[in-house]
Design a protein around this motif. Sequence first.
Motif, short mmCIF file in Angstrom:
data_model
loop_
_atom_site.label_atom_id
_atom_site.label_comp_id
_atom_site.label_asym_id
_atom_site.label_seq_id
_atom_site.Cartn_x
_atom_site.Cartn_y
_atom_site.Cartn_z
N ALA A 179 -20.08 3.19 1.42
CA ALA A 179 -21.53 3.34 1.22
C ALA A 179 -21.80 4.39 0.14
N PHE A 180 -21.03 5.47 0.17
CA PHE A 180 -21.21 6.53 -0.83
C PHE A 180 -20.85 6.01 -2.22
N GLU A 181 -19.71 5.34 -2.32
CA GLU A 181 -19.27 4.83 -3.62
C GLU A 181 -20.22 3.78 -4.17
N SER A 199 -27.42 6.83 2.29
CA SER A 199 -27.08 7.14 3.67
C SER A 199 -26.20 6.05 4.24
N VAL A 200 -25.73 6.28 5.46
CA VAL A 200 -24.92 5.29 6.16
C VAL A 200 -25.31 5.30 7.63
N TRP A 201 -25.38 4.10 8.23
CA TRP A 201 -25.73 3.97 9.64
C TRP A 201 -24.47 3.79 10.47
N VAL A 202 -24.41 4.49 11.62
CA VAL A 202 -23.30 4.30 12.56
C VAL A 202 -23.87 4.16 13.96
N THR A 203 -23.14 3.48 14.82
CA THR A 203 -23.58 3.32 16.21
C THR A 203 -23.27 4.58 17.01
#
Length: 738
Positions: free
Chosen positions: A116-118, A123-127
């Motif tokens: 996601a960063f690259e 941002s990035v979503w995680v459970t």
Amino acid sequence: MAEPARTTPLNPEYQHFVPQFILRNFAHKYTGPQRSKKGKNKKKDDNIFRGELVVNNVNLRVEPIVIEETKVKRILGQYDMYQDTALPVVQQRQIETLLGKLEAHVSTIFRKMTKAFEAGDPSVWVTREERNSIRKFLFILKYRGSTFHRRFYHETSDQYDANDKSRLRKYMEENSLKRPVDVWFHNLKTIINLNMNTENWKQELLEKMYGDDAQWFIMHSEMMYMAICTPSEAGGEFILTDNSYNVFEGPNTFVQNPTTGEFADDGWTSFHEFAPLSPKLMIILRSLLLPIPEEDSNPEIKAWREARRKEAVDDWYGASQQSSLADLPIKKARNTYSEIVNGRVQLLPGEDGAKRKTDKFCFQFFPVGVEHVNKINHILFDNAYKCTNIVFNSRDTFLKTLEWYMTYSGPFGKLVMRDFDDERRKLLENLAALMKSLGSTREAVWTESPGHVMSDFDKMNSLHRSLKRGLADWMLSANKELQTSPKPPRGPKFAYLFLGGSDITFLEDLDHATRMLKRRIKIDVRSQGMPEIIRNQNREQLTDEYLTYPSRMVLLYVKKVRLMVLGHNDEGYLQRVRNSGLPPPEEPEDIIAQALHDKMTTKKLNRLMYKTAMNDIDRAKDPISEQDLWKTPTQSLEGALRLGMIGKYVFGIPGIPEVERLASLQEQIIRRQDLNGIQGLPYHFIPNDQKMELLTRLMVKLMFHEALADSVEADLLPTLEDVLFKISYPTPPMKPPI
């Protein structure tokens, strides 16, 4: 020096404490000439082939230190680090196998983050389950590393020298563990196998593993929040060291023991911890002690946070103590069950605050400027003196980072304590030489300072902190001991429980007892210069008020008084508390609380505990033997002074209200006697009312066991008798002369 636990593996295996999937984020393909070690001692591991993944690293194990390229497969690890030689050969790799499975699972989550960063996503979503896996893994990165390997890797408990030695030894005995390393392996397995997606995971952890480290894991997971940082400048990069995941930012105190001259870490508070993922990504764990604006708009949450900060920081380091990374621009992750409205967190419609597997968290990639990147790297450099390597990405960027660290002279600078920091000084000298060899013309700077010798105030702060930590440990294990003990357990923590306390009320009661002590001290400070009779009246009025409080608070208060008074006057007591972190077991007030908590009114019980404790403290300050206590003082100035002491000890607690019925009956018998004609009592010159008091005690003591046999535990009764008739109401060692 303690010897490490011995291992005898058939095929030594290189086992990483920093996983290869993280090292690969710092790696590049080797393009130089093929390297191999020639001669009969050559090893396959020493060969490097073109195209093989390597990292740039500063090798800190050689003199002078040098920059090298090292294979990812052979850096930041040790041979057979997790090999459990107490097991059959086929099972000895079980820790490494479990770690491998955890790494395989978490690496997919981290890969989602890096992708996601690259891709340029903000941002990035995680459970929730993914987030819990990350939190577990971050602690494992800390706990599996070289720092904890050094702590635990011993064959016997005698070789273990961390400050929790007595507690670890007790845990080993209770769980039939022979080696400290067995505790480490057991804890690693317990954490790896822990399911954090259940409501009772914390209780399960406390029941299954060593309590000190279980509490640490809970604090690490629950008292810090996670954020992700990235350098805002194109050339900015983070470094990676052996102990990156063990390093913290926050106040700590190193003090010198005035007796031995040795220095030791006297306490610390973590504001931030670090987990490098790549040269461009750093997970930051920030303490909940620091402000969170969107939560602190709720007055109750703000008050809770300020109280916890005062307890952990202000009371020990002063209210002016601040985090050097307080302005780091990070925030808590947003989620799918709440929103921020007018600067305040609110649950979404239909949400009740319950934790669900379907919850998701949005972690931003927070850009941080060069100043913050340098500060974070500074902290990692500063703690690298026990490391083997410093891993980095770009040589040019590393030189700039190293140069900034070595030449920085601001308030966040480098401090070396003379006669203590030899390893730190050596690292700085080596890094300065490396900086010069890389072409820098700038001069390295650092400050050398003598260690801080503890003042009386520092000693008391340290003692109170040790006492608080120790008692907190006791309370957390109390319920388990109560459930498993074949007979009613004894000791200070159970005295507190018998008085109505619990692990829920404990910290609040301890804070209340601290405020009671401070208020008592202020009474004396503010009344200086006033007539002593007025000062005594003020003290007595305050004490009378205190004795109306819940008995559990009075118990903690008298312990704090004991610690304050004897901490200044009894070096042996002070040293015992410092060494163990706990007060001596079963002080007189504990015996009274356990034996009489349900047999007296609160006011009478409080007065008995308080007066007994004060009597015991006075006698500890000015020791007098039992034999001398009952001798008639000589007619001299010294004799007059001793008579004053005796009067305070012997008659300072009038009457025996706890056995009033017995005392009343005996007093009626005594009143029929001619007290002037009674022979054999000590202090023949004392008035009749004091003679009657001593005679009453003597006669009550004879019938004490019989009177309380049905209401006090048999094994507690003799101890209670000693407390009452030697400390509360000193009684001559003789038979009644009537």
